[in-house]
Design a protein around this motif. Structure first.
Motif, PDB file in Angstrom:
ATOM      1  N   GLY A   1       7.515  38.369  54.465  1.00 36.61           N
ATOM      2  CA  GLY A   1       7.451  39.816  54.643  1.00 36.61           C
ATOM      3  C   GLY A   1       8.799  40.494  54.790  1.00 36.61           C
ATOM      4  N   LYS A   2       9.866  39.710  54.910  1.00 35.16           N
ATOM      5  CA  LYS A   2      11.189  40.302  55.078  1.00 35.16           C
ATOM      6  C   LYS A   2      11.702  40.851  53.753  1.00 35.16           C
ATOM      7  N   VAL A   3      12.232  42.067  53.790  1.00 31.90           N
ATOM      8  CA  VAL A   3      12.786  42.734  52.614  1.00 31.90           C
ATOM      9  C   VAL A   3      14.232  43.113  52.918  1.00 31.90           C
ATOM     10  N   VAL A   4      15.149  42.698  52.068  1.00 34.53           N
ATOM     11  CA  VAL A   4      16.569  43.034  52.220  1.00 34.53           C
ATOM     12  C   VAL A   4      17.064  43.664  50.930  1.00 34.53           C
ATOM     13  N   HIS A   5      17.697  44.820  51.022  1.00 34.63           N
ATOM     14  CA  HIS A   5      18.418  45.422  49.901  1.00 34.63           C
ATOM     15  C   HIS A   5      19.870  45.600  50.305  1.00 34.63           C
ATOM     16  N   THR A   6      20.786  45.399  49.357  1.00 39.32           N
ATOM     17  CA  THR A   6      22.203  45.595  49.643  1.00 39.32           C
ATOM     18  C   THR A   6      22.855  46.456  48.577  1.00 39.32           C
ATOM     19  N   ILE A   7      23.922  47.143  48.973  1.00 44.62           N
ATOM     20  CA  ILE A   7      24.825  47.829  48.053  1.00 44.62           C
ATOM     21  C   ILE A   7      26.241  47.420  48.416  1.00 44.62           C
ATOM     22  N   GLY A   8      27.191  47.786  47.563  1.00 43.32           N
ATOM     23  CA  GLY A   8      28.585  47.447  47.847  1.00 43.32           C
ATOM     24  C   GLY A   8      29.025  46.189  47.127  1.00 43.32           C
TER      25      GLY A   8
ATOM     26  N   PRO B   1      20.694  52.753  57.821  1.00 42.15           N
ATOM     27  CA  PRO B   1      19.294  53.181  57.892  1.00 42.15           C
ATOM     28  C   PRO B   1      18.621  52.997  56.529  1.00 42.15           C
ATOM     29  N   THR B   2      17.417  52.466  56.520  1.00 43.37           N
ATOM     30  CA  THR B   2      16.696  52.283  55.265  1.00 43.37           C
ATOM     31  C   THR B   2      16.214  53.633  54.753  1.00 43.37           C
ATOM     32  N   PRO B   3      16.588  54.017  53.520  1.00 43.08           N
ATOM     33  CA  PRO B   3      16.101  55.287  52.964  1.00 43.08           C
ATOM     34  C   PRO B   3      14.578  55.319  52.976  1.00 43.08           C
ATOM     35  N   PRO B   4      13.999  56.497  53.235  1.00 44.41           N
ATOM     36  CA  PRO B   4      12.530  56.559  53.358  1.00 44.41           C
ATOM     37  C   PRO B   4      11.800  56.100  52.114  1.00 44.41           C
ATOM     38  N   GLN B   5      12.400  56.313  50.926  1.00 44.47           N
ATOM     39  CA  GLN B   5      11.720  55.880  49.696  1.00 44.47           C
ATOM     40  C   GLN B   5      11.549  54.365  49.652  1.00 44.47           C
TER      41      GLN B   5
ATOM     42  N   GLY C   1       2.841  49.133  54.102  1.00 39.87           N
ATOM     43  CA  GLY C   1       1.698  49.263  53.206  1.00 39.87           C
ATOM     44  C   GLY C   1       1.876  48.599  51.863  1.00 39.87           C
ATOM     45  N   ASN C   2       3.058  48.056  51.601  1.00 36.66           N
ATOM     46  CA  ASN C   2       3.338  47.409  50.321  1.00 36.66           C
ATOM     47  C   ASN C   2       3.266  45.884  50.465  1.00 36.66           C
ATOM     48  N   TYR C   3       3.344  45.204  49.325  1.00 35.92           N
ATOM     49  CA  TYR C   3       3.216  43.749  49.312  1.00 35.92           C
ATOM     50  C   TYR C   3       4.330  43.129  48.472  1.00 35.92           C
TER      51      TYR C   3
ATOM     52  N   ASN D   1      -0.437  38.652  48.690  1.00 37.02           N
ATOM     53  CA  ASN D   1      -0.660  37.812  49.864  1.00 37.02           C
ATOM     54  C   ASN D   1       0.298  38.089  51.017  1.00 37.02           C
ATOM     55  N   THR D   2       1.432  38.744  50.725  1.00 38.48           N
ATOM     56  CA  THR D   2       2.466  38.881  51.750  1.00 38.48           C
ATOM     57  C   THR D   2       2.802  40.341  51.978  1.00 38.48           C
ATOM     58  N   PRO D   3       2.287  40.954  53.039  1.00 44.27           N
ATOM     59  CA  PRO D   3       2.658  42.345  53.332  1.00 44.27           C
ATOM     60  C   PRO D   3       4.146  42.446  53.652  1.00 44.27           C
ATOM     61  N   ALA D   4       4.769  43.534  53.176  1.00 42.32           N
ATOM     62  CA  ALA D   4       6.168  43.801  53.513  1.00 42.32           C
ATOM     63  C   ALA D   4       6.218  44.345  54.932  1.00 42.32           C
ATOM     64  N   THR D   5       6.953  43.658  55.810  1.00 39.06           N
ATOM     65  CA  THR D   5       6.907  44.003  57.238  1.00 39.06           C
ATOM     66  C   THR D   5       8.259  44.320  57.855  1.00 39.06           C
ATOM     67  N   ASP D   6       9.337  43.942  57.208  1.00 38.47           N
ATOM     68  CA  ASP D   6      10.660  44.042  57.850  1.00 38.47           C
ATOM     69  C   ASP D   6      11.667  44.571  56.839  1.00 38.47           C
ATOM     70  N   ASP D   7      12.057  45.851  56.950  1.00 43.14           N
ATOM     71  CA  ASP D   7      12.996  46.478  56.016  1.00 43.14           C
ATOM     72  C   ASP D   7      14.429  46.332  56.504  1.00 43.14           C
ATOM     73  N   ASN D   8      15.320  45.967  55.587  1.00 43.88           N
ATOM     74  CA  ASN D   8      16.746  45.852  55.903  1.00 43.88           C
ATOM     75  C   ASN D   8      17.552  46.418  54.746  1.00 43.88           C
ATOM     76  N   PHE D   9      18.541  47.261  55.069  1.00 39.17           N
ATOM     77  CA  PHE D   9      19.405  47.880  54.064  1.00 39.17           C
ATOM     78  C   PHE D   9      20.840  47.669  54.504  1.00 39.17           C
ATOM     79  N   LEU D  10      21.602  46.899  53.704  1.00 42.03           N
ATOM     80  CA  LEU D  10      22.942  46.476  54.105  1.00 42.03           C
ATOM     81  C   LEU D  10      24.003  47.009  53.152  1.00 42.03           C
ATOM     82  N   PHE D  11      25.153  47.336  53.719  1.00 44.37           N
ATOM     83  CA  PHE D  11      26.356  47.617  52.930  1.00 44.37           C
ATOM     84  C   PHE D  11      27.292  46.427  53.085  1.00 44.37           C
ATOM     85  N   LEU D  12      27.678  45.817  51.950  1.00 43.85           N
ATOM     86  CA  LEU D  12      28.505  44.617  51.986  1.00 43.85           C
ATOM     87  C   LEU D  12      29.954  44.920  51.655  1.00 43.85           C
TER      88      LEU D  12
END
Length: 540
Positions: free
Chosen positions: A221-228, A93-97, A102-104, A73-84
């Motif tokens: 639709g917001k997607v956040v990934h973090t490392i650190g 920058p969000t890695p291309p992979q 197109g994902n949900y 039901n929820t298309p992924a629309t906003d990519d975020n990649f953070l270093f904490l």
């Protein structure tokens, strides 16, 4: 009971195999009997994932899934990649992979429930609440099916007043789709040498919560990934925040089980992560509504085992098809189930399936899009064995310069061998939970709706009862107390010995399999409890 095909595990890969078998049979005017058994109380009860799903395999399996009401039901629309760092967050920058176009964002449990409905409409027989406890073999040593576990045994293994014997399910071909670190898949690996000549499988533990947040903080639709932070640079780990519908946010933390410090607690690292100022602001004022944990495969291409053996095949996470850099495995798991179904159907048509090894499955997988997808990223996860900075640098080279075509392949090693003696590693002090964004284990397990009948044989078995105190506690300071995310293992005073003993609270177990993987002596062997028991995840 006899079937043409028995499938052990009602997850995305197993159900995709069942659906594809029935589709092929209908198109051919054939009658193929298919049975799926699932150890959870219902389809989806034990399914836990992030999850952002790539619909590639679903598009192939059920092209009109939107019209049929699939819960994407929820298309992924906003990519975020953070270093904490401890107090700051830096956007990278969000890695291309990891791009979400197109994902949900989904509840994979609900997607799995929907797949179960599609399978039943096609005539698949689905039996939730029945755990595959034993592999059955014929006189030639080929797999002949599985037996479900006995019900109503007492703690000492005797037949109780509600005893019911298990059922033998016989098949021409048996598909093992138990998910990561399946108990029957382990037995098959040993019997047939399925890992001979390939790298060991490596794993991570993923711990997840589902929150209902304030509407003003919710961005569907917001997607956040973090490392650190909070893990050190020598530990592979990172987080996700996925904004679903209905003001819900899925948050989780994954830590590679190749970590060295026995004092590390993945659960407490996750709770500490949520106290970061950038993360905390999402959850303050919200309500935590579900919790769970599950191990996941991280070995990738070089750890894929032999997929076939006489009488059966392995698919999905039982075989290890997760794409770690993409942080997605549902599409590859589903595709493996579909390919297995196609190979087995051809063998059934040729009347050459009973007890035979359907080697065409492996050949067809190598020709599918799964194989090049995993081969291209095979070196990214292993590069982090040398630390965060090296891993980030190498991943960038592999992605943008080599484009996955480097002529070498990094090796994987067993996670349980990585743990160092406690005396050699620094202790870690974790803050007490604040009850606002961070919590304790027992209140968390309560939200998983986990239940086990206490008067039954313990499904967390020890090969040697003296090893926990004599080795694990003495050398590694009892790491099972910390790597278990459900409070199953604790060392308590033992009046009989005037020392300590290991107490196993099996009723708390969320079936994550981490203990089976990370135990440094490989003394813990996870086997299935009574069918229908364990967690009951609602929307995970």
């Amino acid at each position: 009971m006899e079937f043409d095909v028995v499938i052990v595990g009602g997850g995305p890969s197993g159900l995709s195999a069942a659906i594809r078998l029935k589709q092929l049979a209908q198109a051919d005017g054939a009658d193929v009997s298919v049975c799926v058994i699932e150890k959870g109380s219902e389809i989806g009860a034990h399914i836990l994932s992030g999850a952002v799903i790539e619909p590639r395999a679903l598009n192939e399996l059920i092209p009109d899934w939107k019209e049929k009401g699939a819960p994407l039901n929820t298309p992924a629309t906003d990519d975020n990649f953070l270093f904490l760092t401890k107090t700051k967050a830096f956007k990278l920058p969000t890695p291309p992979q990891m791009h979400g176009a197109g994902n949900y964002i989904v509840s994979l449990g609900n997607v799995t429930r929907w797949l179960g409905q599609q399978a039943e409409e096609l005539g698949v027989e689905i039996y939730p609440g029945f755990a595959g406890a034993e592999v059955l073999y014929d006189d030639t040593g080929a797999v002949r099916g599985v037996a479900t576990g006995d019900m109503g045994l007492t703690r000492d293994g005797e037949q109780g007043p509600m005893y019911q014997p298990g059922m033998e399910l016989l098949a021409k071909q048996t598909i093992f789709a138990e998910g990561c670190r399946g108990s029957l898949a382990k037995q098959l690996t040993d019997k047939y040498g399925l890992r001979d000549g390939v790298d060991p499988q490596t794993y991570g533990i993923g711990i997840k919560e589902l929150w209902e947040v304030e509407p003003s903080k919710h961005q569907p639709g917001k997607v956040v990934h973090t490392i650190g932070w909070p893990v050190k640079t020598d530990t592979y780990g990172g987080s996700f925040l996925y904004h679903l519908e209905n003001n819900q946010v899925a948050v989780g933390f994954v830590i590679g089980l190749d970590y060295a410090n026995p004092h590390l607690s993945p659960f407490d690292e996750f709770q500490r992560f949520k106290t970061h100022p950038e993360i905390r602001k999402t959850f303050e004022g919200g309500r935590r509504i579900a919790y769970g944990a599950r191990a996941l495969n991280e070995g990738g291409f070089q750890s894929i085992p032999k997929l076939t053996f006489p009488g059966g095949v392995t698919i999905g996470c039982s075989a290890g098809f997760l794409n770690v850099p993409k942080i997605k495995g549902t599409h590859t798991a589903m595709k493996s189930g579909m390919v297995a179904a196609e190979a087995i159907f051809e063998a059934l048509k040729a009347d050459a399936a009973a007890g035979k090894e359907v080697t065409a499955y492996t050949d067809m997988m190598k020709k599918s899009w799964v194989w090049p997808e995993l081969h291209e990223v095979r070196n990214i996860r292993p590069s982090f064995h040398k630390g965060l900075l090296f891993g980030l640098g190498y991943s960038a080279l592999s992605t943008y310069v080599f484009k996955g075509k480097e002529p070498w392949t990094f090796r994987n090693h067993d996670d349980h061998t990585c743990l160092r003696p406690a005396s050699e590693m620094p202790k870690i002090e974790y803050p007490k939970p604040d009850g606002v964004v961070s919590f304790d284990k027992l209140s968390s397990v309560f939200l998983s709706s986990t239940n086990h009948e206490e008067d039954q044989p313990c499904h967390l078995t020890l090969k040697n009862k003296d090893v926990p105190v004599g080795v694990n506690l003495k050398v590694f300071d009892g790491p099972e107390q910390r790597f278990c995310p459900a409070g199953v293992y604790e060392y308590v005073d033992d009046a009989a010995t005037n020392g300590k003993r290991l107490q196993i609270n099996a009723q708390n177990c969320v079936h994550c399999k981490t203990c089976d993987i990370k135990d440094p002596t490989q003394n813990i062997n996870w086997v299935v409890p009574q069918g229908g028991e364990g967690p009951n995840y609602p929307n995970m």
